[in-house]
Every structure is written in C-alpha cells, then in structure tokens.
Write a protein that holds these residues in place. Sequence first.
Motif, PDB file in Angstrom:
ATOM      1  N   ASN A   4       0.847  -1.189   0.000  1.00  0.00           N
ATOM      2  CA  ASN A   4       0.000   0.000   0.000  1.00  0.00           C
ATOM      3  C   ASN A   4       0.883   1.241   0.000  1.00  0.00           C
ATOM      4  O   ASN A   4       2.096   1.164   0.198  1.00  0.00           O
ATOM      5  CB  ASN A   4      -0.954  -0.008   1.193  1.00  0.00           C
ATOM      6  N   VAL A  52       1.472   5.066  -5.351  1.00  0.00           N
ATOM      7  CA  VAL A  52       0.864   3.766  -5.629  1.00  0.00           C
ATOM      8  C   VAL A  52      -0.598   3.978  -6.006  1.00  0.00           C
ATOM      9  O   VAL A  52      -1.284   4.798  -5.393  1.00  0.00           O
ATOM     10  CB  VAL A  52       0.960   2.854  -4.377  1.00  0.00           C
ATOM     11  N   HIS A  53      -1.060   3.231  -7.009  1.00  0.00           N
ATOM     12  CA  HIS A  53      -2.467   3.233  -7.392  1.00  0.00           C
ATOM     13  C   HIS A  53      -3.043   1.871  -7.030  1.00  0.00           C
ATOM     14  O   HIS A  53      -2.551   0.848  -7.516  1.00  0.00           O
ATOM     15  CB  HIS A  53      -2.641   3.457  -8.894  1.00  0.00           C
ATOM     16  N   GLY A  54      -4.040   1.837  -6.175  1.00  0.00           N
ATOM     17  CA  GLY A  54      -4.672   0.582  -5.785  1.00  0.00           C
ATOM     18  C   GLY A  54      -4.048  -0.007  -4.537  1.00  0.00           C
ATOM     19  O   GLY A  54      -3.166   0.589  -3.917  1.00  0.00           O
ATOM     20  N   LEU A  55      -4.514  -1.200  -4.195  1.00  0.00           N
ATOM     21  CA  LEU A  55      -4.051  -1.900  -2.997  1.00  0.00           C
ATOM     22  C   LEU A  55      -3.693  -3.341  -3.328  1.00  0.00           C
ATOM     23  O   LEU A  55      -4.287  -3.951  -4.205  1.00  0.00           O
ATOM     24  CB  LEU A  55      -5.145  -1.911  -1.921  1.00  0.00           C
ATOM     25  N   SER A  65      -2.179  -3.732  -7.481  1.00  0.00           N
ATOM     26  CA  SER A  65      -1.862  -2.306  -7.555  1.00  0.00           C
ATOM     27  C   SER A  65      -0.782  -2.019  -8.593  1.00  0.00           C
ATOM     28  O   SER A  65      -0.074  -2.912  -9.046  1.00  0.00           O
ATOM     29  CB  SER A  65      -1.437  -1.778  -6.188  1.00  0.00           C
ATOM     30  N   GLN A  66      -0.703  -0.748  -8.958  1.00  0.00           N
ATOM     31  CA  GLN A  66       0.368  -0.259  -9.818  1.00  0.00           C
ATOM     32  C   GLN A  66       1.246   0.667  -9.001  1.00  0.00           C
ATOM     33  O   GLN A  66       0.752   1.454  -8.182  1.00  0.00           O
ATOM     34  CB  GLN A  66      -0.183   0.497 -11.018  1.00  0.00           C
TER      35      GLN A  66
END
Length: 99
Positions: A15, A38-41, A45-46
């Motif tokens: 995260n 960070v994008h997403g969890l 994620s990216q």
Amino acid sequence: MDHSRHTPLAATELNASTLEGATIYGPDDHHVGKVAHVHGLGAISQVVVDVGGFLGLGAKPVALNVSDLNFMRDEDGNVHGVTRFTKDQLKALPEHVDR
C-alpha cells in the motif's frame, strides 16, 4: 546486496503508506529509482517509480504492476524493491501521467 536475509512484504503491506519512497534496485543491484506513489491496494496495484534524474529533478515517472517488483524489508526495517528491469529499460517505458 544480499536479499536472502530480507523479509518479503505481505500482500496486505503493498500500500502507499508502506511503499512510497522505497528505493528500487535493478537486476544488477544498482539503484534504478524510487517509488513516487501507488495506485490501488495489494497484489493488483500499480507502482509509479521515478527513474533517473538527480535529487528528484528530471526523473521520469513510469508505472509498473506490483507483480513486476519484489518488495522486502532489510535488517533495519527499511522497505525496498527489486525488479528484473534495468534503468535503461525503465527509461524506455512510456511516461506515467496521473489523470
């Protein structure tokens, strides 16, 4: 760098609060960049890595799937990642732009 003594991160640790600012090393253990955000969890994620530059200036942000990186903690608890991509390969990726 001997990563065998480093502890892999759990999926729940993938995260922004854990990964942002982490140093990223290439296959030859050379520094290739830092995690910008960070994008997403978790495992889907990216991770946006700033590649190149000096002291954050002139760095190129590129997006990688978290599965392209192995994140771990060293003996001092510092988080870092290792990728199979070299700095030149990362620089050749499209620049990431947040929308």
